[in-house]
Design an enzyme around this catalytic site. Structure first.
Site, PDB file in Angstrom:
ATOM      1  N   ASP A  10      -6.737  -5.901 -71.603  1.00  0.00           N
ATOM      2  CA  ASP A  10      -6.105  -6.502 -72.766  1.00  0.00           C
ATOM      3  C   ASP A  10      -5.269  -7.707 -72.288  1.00  0.00           C
ATOM      4  OD1 ASP A  10      -4.860  -6.642 -75.385  1.00  0.00           O
ATOM      5  OD2 ASP A  10      -3.100  -5.761 -74.416  1.00  0.00           O
TER       6      ASP A  10
HETATM    7 MG    MG Z   1      -1.723  -5.820 -76.134  1.00  0.00          MG
END
Ligand code: MG
Length: 230
Positions: A10
């Site tokens: 991420d």
């Molecule tokens: Mg994040």
């Protein structure tokens, strides 16, 4: 010899300091609007924004509405007369120019990208995210960058990860892992995709929900060690 580990990472609040990026963009909005108490304005914006996302999660608003309605609300508080849709566009533009890395992220990437196969998996607008990664000089570490808008699905949807898996050369489920700060998008998404997960919890958020991450860490050195042992 084992194949190099495929790390699906991420971006926001895992590598990039989103709170700092957002704050910097809102400061520029406050300056643009001629607000005197800039710090207060930023703090209030943060609260308004948090509340409006909660309404979104309850299904009361759309993402498009949120983008400008948060400015309508803060404008009411500060008696600002401006076009919230235009300001919202300006905010998007400012945000795309912000790419503050979390402490330790650069060192982690410098040693990791030779060791592992790194990929970014991010929910967001392609233009904004790609611009920020370029600005932070992140591209050289990653084989590919996957942005939800361009894929047409978002984490935690299985479709998002199906797309990612089918667009990585030599992809192998047994040599892949998902790393991220969000239980609801990264950890839930990794789980749905049948992959082990690392909850990168720098903010020390309390555990909520039903889907347990496979691992949890709050530190880049520890993350590096963990990945090395896969
Ligand atoms: Mg994040």
């Amino acid at each position: 010899m084992k194949e190099r580990l495929i790390v699906l990472m991420d971006a926001d609040d895992t590598l990039l300091d989103f709170v700092a990026c957002e704050r910097s963009a809102i400061t520029r909005i406050a300056q643009f609007l001629g607000i005197d108490k800039i710090k207060e304005f930023c703090d209030d914006y943060h609260v308004v924004n948090d509340n409006i996302w909660k309404e979104f999660e309850q299904g009361m608003l759309s993402v498009e509405q949120i983008a400008y309605m948060r400015f309508d609300r803060i404008f009411d508080m500060y008696d600002v007369h401006a076009d919230s849709k235009k300001v919202s566009e300006l905010y998007k533009e400012y945000l795309s120019q912000e790419a503050v890395l979390l402490e330790g992220a650069r060192e982690f990437l410098d040693k990791s990208y030779r060791e592992f196969r790194l990929f970014i998996v991010t929910n967001g607008i392609t233009y904004t995210q790609e611009r920020r990664f370029k600005l932070a000089n992140l591209n050289r570490y990653f084989e590919k960058i996957f942005v939800s808008e361009q894929i047409g699905a978002r984490k935690p949807q299985k479709e998002f990860f199906d797309y990612v898996k089918s667009h990585i050369d030599g992809y192998d489920d047994s040599r892949a892992v998902v790393v991220g700060d969000s239980l609801t998008s990264d950890i839930a998404g990794g789980y749905a995709a049948g992959l082990p997960t690392v909850w990168f919890n720098v903010a020390h958020k309390p555990f909520k929900g039903e889907i347990q991450p496979t691992y949890e860490t709050d530190d880049f050195d520890d993350l590096y060690r963990l990945l090395s042992n896969f």
